[in-house]
Design a protein around this motif. Structure first.
Motif, PDB file in Angstrom:
ATOM      1  N   LEU A   1      -0.812 -20.280   4.004  1.00 43.52           N
ATOM      2  CA  LEU A   1      -0.213 -20.281   2.667  1.00 43.52           C
ATOM      3  C   LEU A   1       1.273 -20.603   2.726  1.00 43.52           C
ATOM      4  CD1 LEU A   1      -1.896 -17.064   1.224  1.00 43.52           C
ATOM      5  CD2 LEU A   1      -2.636 -19.429   0.955  1.00 43.52           C
ATOM      6  N   LYS A   2       1.837 -20.621   3.946  1.00 36.31           N
ATOM      7  CA  LYS A   2       3.249 -20.970   4.186  1.00 36.31           C
ATOM      8  C   LYS A   2       4.203 -20.019   3.465  1.00 36.31           C
ATOM      9  CE  LYS A   2       2.146 -25.809   5.044  1.00 36.31           C
ATOM     10  NZ  LYS A   2       2.381 -27.239   4.680  1.00 36.31           N
ATOM     11  N   LEU A   3       3.929 -18.714   3.594  1.00 33.67           N
ATOM     12  CA  LEU A   3       4.795 -17.678   3.040  1.00 33.67           C
ATOM     13  C   LEU A   3       5.434 -16.901   4.184  1.00 33.67           C
ATOM     14  CD1 LEU A   3       2.374 -16.270   0.321  1.00 33.67           C
ATOM     15  CD2 LEU A   3       4.240 -17.889  -0.054  1.00 33.67           C
ATOM     16  N   ASN A   4       6.485 -16.129   3.879  1.00 30.85           N
ATOM     17  CA  ASN A   4       7.070 -15.297   4.936  1.00 30.85           C
ATOM     18  C   ASN A   4       6.156 -14.093   5.188  1.00 30.85           C
ATOM     19  OD1 ASN A   4       7.961 -12.830   3.430  1.00 30.85           O
ATOM     20  ND2 ASN A   4       9.298 -14.284   2.370  1.00 30.85           N
ATOM     21  N   ILE A   5       6.357 -13.462   6.331  1.00 33.11           N
ATOM     22  CA  ILE A   5       5.434 -12.419   6.790  1.00 33.11           C
ATOM     23  C   ILE A   5       5.357 -11.248   5.824  1.00 33.11           C
ATOM     24  CG2 ILE A   5       7.195 -11.267   8.185  1.00 33.11           C
ATOM     25  CD1 ILE A   5       3.492 -11.705   9.140  1.00 33.11           C
ATOM     26  N   ASP A   6       6.488 -10.886   5.205  1.00 32.87           N
ATOM     27  CA  ASP A   6       6.483  -9.749   4.279  1.00 32.87           C
ATOM     28  C   ASP A   6       5.660 -10.050   3.030  1.00 32.87           C
ATOM     29  OD1 ASP A   6       8.006  -7.934   5.753  1.00 32.87           O
ATOM     30  OD2 ASP A   6       9.887  -8.793   5.057  1.00 32.87           O
ATOM     31  N   ASP A   7       5.782 -11.293   2.527  1.00 32.41           N
ATOM     32  CA  ASP A   7       5.006 -11.660   1.342  1.00 32.41           C
ATOM     33  C   ASP A   7       3.507 -11.678   1.650  1.00 32.41           C
ATOM     34  OD1 ASP A   7       7.296 -11.870  -0.108  1.00 32.41           O
ATOM     35  OD2 ASP A   7       7.362 -14.058  -0.156  1.00 32.41           O
ATOM     36  N   MET A   8       3.152 -12.171   2.831  1.00 34.01           N
ATOM     37  CA  MET A   8       1.734 -12.202   3.203  1.00 34.01           C
ATOM     38  C   MET A   8       1.174 -10.787   3.341  1.00 34.01           C
ATOM     39  SD  MET A   8       1.385 -15.383   5.882  1.00 34.01           S
ATOM     40  CE  MET A   8       2.634 -14.795   7.015  1.00 34.01           C
ATOM     41  N   GLU A   9       1.946  -9.889   3.961  1.00 31.11           N
ATOM     42  CA  GLU A   9       1.507  -8.504   4.115  1.00 31.11           C
ATOM     43  C   GLU A   9       1.339  -7.835   2.756  1.00 31.11           C
ATOM     44  OE1 GLU A   9       0.342  -5.178   6.448  1.00 31.11           O
ATOM     45  OE2 GLU A   9       0.679  -7.284   6.993  1.00 31.11           O
ATOM     46  N   CYS A  10       2.285  -8.125   1.859  1.00 30.25           N
ATOM     47  CA  CYS A  10       2.222  -7.539   0.512  1.00 30.25           C
ATOM     48  C   CYS A  10       0.999  -8.025  -0.255  1.00 30.25           C
ATOM     49  CB  CYS A  10       3.499  -7.893  -0.250  1.00 30.25           C
ATOM     50  SG  CYS A  10       3.524  -7.305  -1.940  1.00 30.25           S
ATOM     51  N   ILE A  11       0.727  -9.321  -0.175  1.00 32.83           N
ATOM     52  CA  ILE A  11      -0.439  -9.878  -0.861  1.00 32.83           C
ATOM     53  C   ILE A  11      -1.709  -9.248  -0.331  1.00 32.83           C
ATOM     54  CG2 ILE A  11      -1.824 -11.975  -1.137  1.00 32.83           C
ATOM     55  CD1 ILE A  11       0.824 -13.535  -1.200  1.00 32.83           C
ATOM     56  N   LYS A  12      -1.807  -9.122   1.000  1.00 37.98           N
ATOM     57  CA  LYS A  12      -3.001  -8.543   1.616  1.00 37.98           C
ATOM     58  C   LYS A  12      -3.225  -7.104   1.153  1.00 37.98           C
ATOM     59  CE  LYS A  12      -2.751  -6.833   5.735  1.00 37.98           C
ATOM     60  NZ  LYS A  12      -2.581  -6.693   7.196  1.00 37.98           N
TER      61      LYS A  12
END
Length: 462
Positions: A272-283
């Protein structure tokens, strides 16, 4: 609280965070002793991968910082008006002994049998103990001499079965026999792991370390007696370690530790080409173990993402992880005997996890700590390993030094300590309010009931 020696401290060395819990031994209304948590804290991990110590200096620094946080929280608790055990302004608490849960990738379990002649024709408890001692010595010898075991250290053994005259006996003590065969399940862990932890603790100022197998402590606390008899699987879904342990007929039957866990989902979302914090938050907040046909768009820093695509990615990984449960039950020929699956660990908090496991395996599944309200249960599952070991601790973790009152860490100092080694939060992660908190920042509620009704565990606030 009763006595200083009733206090226990558990340090759980996780790949994502290092958690600490302080508990006090109390006597309940039935006259039974139990250890209840009274304060906790956590810090972002550094130098740990898949449960293994990779950098002793980094890990010892994290432990030292966490110990300081726990000591300050504890002294505030003990100086409160409702504390039975009092600490004066001229006294300082020091954590000198800690209990450490053992759970890491590479842990193995193997079975070994020991044959013993029965002196005087009657099986005694001392004979069973002698068989276990012989088993343990054999396993230690094997890890030093046999090539297939030389990358492991022997950790612990568990009695599995007793055979007299070729027939299995549940209670052999007192039986008339000439010979007895005892079967043991032996747990092996990667070589040097305990030594590395001991080094880290020593550098952090800890004098004594006691190691306990995480899964068996948690099973004693969370699996019901009925579940342990009928057949149950305890699944600890951590950040980098996925642990499957199996129980049947009141016995610990098998353990499997895999590295494919919650972080694997986050890594899958990199496309998704997001930063790690955004990916963790989405999950954590929008992810679902079961994808939906409905299209829902999510605005992340001005980029629209289809939640259906996100959950398709998550479900694919979860399906692969669930396959590890069947792999474990097949290895010990207990797939048909399992009646219940219990999920624990931070990864178990993913939306629809219970439904996904149940629909895939066709086995009754529940979340651990399901007798608490949802907010408290989320935190308890993330701290489950530490709480399981705490319930098996025997105190003697704290000493008092007459050298004056320690200077409590300010809120700013505690915040800065936690941020060490942690990437700054950006964009979507920061903008999201309560639902955007890191899972570990939304752990414990302010009020407890049931078995923790006398405990106080402070909530995390963003």
């Amino acid at each position: 609280m009763n006595k200083l020696e009733d206090l226990s401290v558990v340090i759980d060395l996780g790949s994502y965070s290092i958690k600490g819990v302080v508990g006090c031994k109390v006597t309940n209304e039935e006259g039974k002793s139990q250890t209840k948590p009274i304060c906790q804290d956590w810090i972002k991990s550094q130098g740990i991968s898949r449960g293994h110590i990779k950098n002793i200096e980094q890990v010892s620094g994290c432990i030292k910082a966490l110990i300081t946080l726990l000591e300050n929280r504890l002294i505030k608790k003990l100086k409160s008006n409702d504390s039975i055990f009092k600490v004066t302004n001229d006294q300082k608490l020091k954590i000198k002994k800690v209990y450490v849960p053992i759970s890491l990738y590479g842990t193995q379990s193997i079975t070994q049998t020991i044959d013993m002649e029965v002196p005087n024709g009657e099986v005694t408890k001392s004979l069973i103990d002698e068989a276990q001692k012989l088993n343990n010595n054999n396993m230690r010898f094997n890890t030093k001499t046999k090539p297939e075991f030389q990358s492991y250290d022997f950790f612990q053994s568990f009695k599995q079965a007793f055979y007299i005259n070729g027939a299995e006996e549940a209670s052999p003590v007192g039986m008339i026999a000439k010979k007895i065969t005892v079967s043991f399940l032996n747990v092996l862990i990667p070589k040097g792991h305990l030594d590395n932890i001991t080094k880290c603790m020593s550098r952090a100022g800890i004098d004594e370390v006691k190691f306990l197998l995480s899964t068996t402590c948690l099973a004693q606390k969370e699996l019901t007696p009925k579940e342990r008899v009928e057949g149950a699987v305890l699944v600890d879904f951590g950040a980098e370690v996925f642990s499957v342990s199996i129980y049947k007929d009141k016995k610990f039957k098998y353990i499997l530790e895999q590295c494919e866990a919650s972080d694997a989902i986050t890594k899958d979302l990199k496309q998704l080409k997001l930063n790690i914090d955004d990916m963790e938050c989405i999950k954590c907040n929008y992810g679902n173990a079961i994808s939906s046909d409905q299209n829902q768009m999510l605005n992340v820093n001005g980029t629209l993402l289809d939640l259906k695509i996100i959950n398709n990615i998550i479900e694919a990984r979860i399906s692969k992880i669930i396959g590890q449960i069947i792999k474990a039950t097949d290895r010990c020929n207990l797939t048909e005997a399992i009646r219940t699956i219990v999920l624990v660990g931070g990864g178990s908090n993913l939306n629809s996890m219970v439904e996904k496991v149940e629909s895939t395996l066709g086995i009754n599944t529940r979340l651990a700590f399901d007798n608490f309200d949802k907010r408290n249960a989320v935190g308890l599952r993330a701290f489950a390993s530490a709480l399981g070991v705490l319930s098996n601790s025997d105190g003697k973790s704290i000493s008092i030094e007459e050298i004056g009152q320690p200077t409590p860490a300010t809120d700013t100092e505690e915040t800065e300590t936690k941020k060490k080694g942690k990437n700054p939060k950006k964009g979507f992660f920061r903008k999201t309010k309560n639902t955007g908190m890191s899972l570990l920042q939304n752990l414990f509620g302010e009020s407890y009931n049931d078995q923790f009704e006398e405990s106080e565990i402070e909530g995390k606030k963003e």
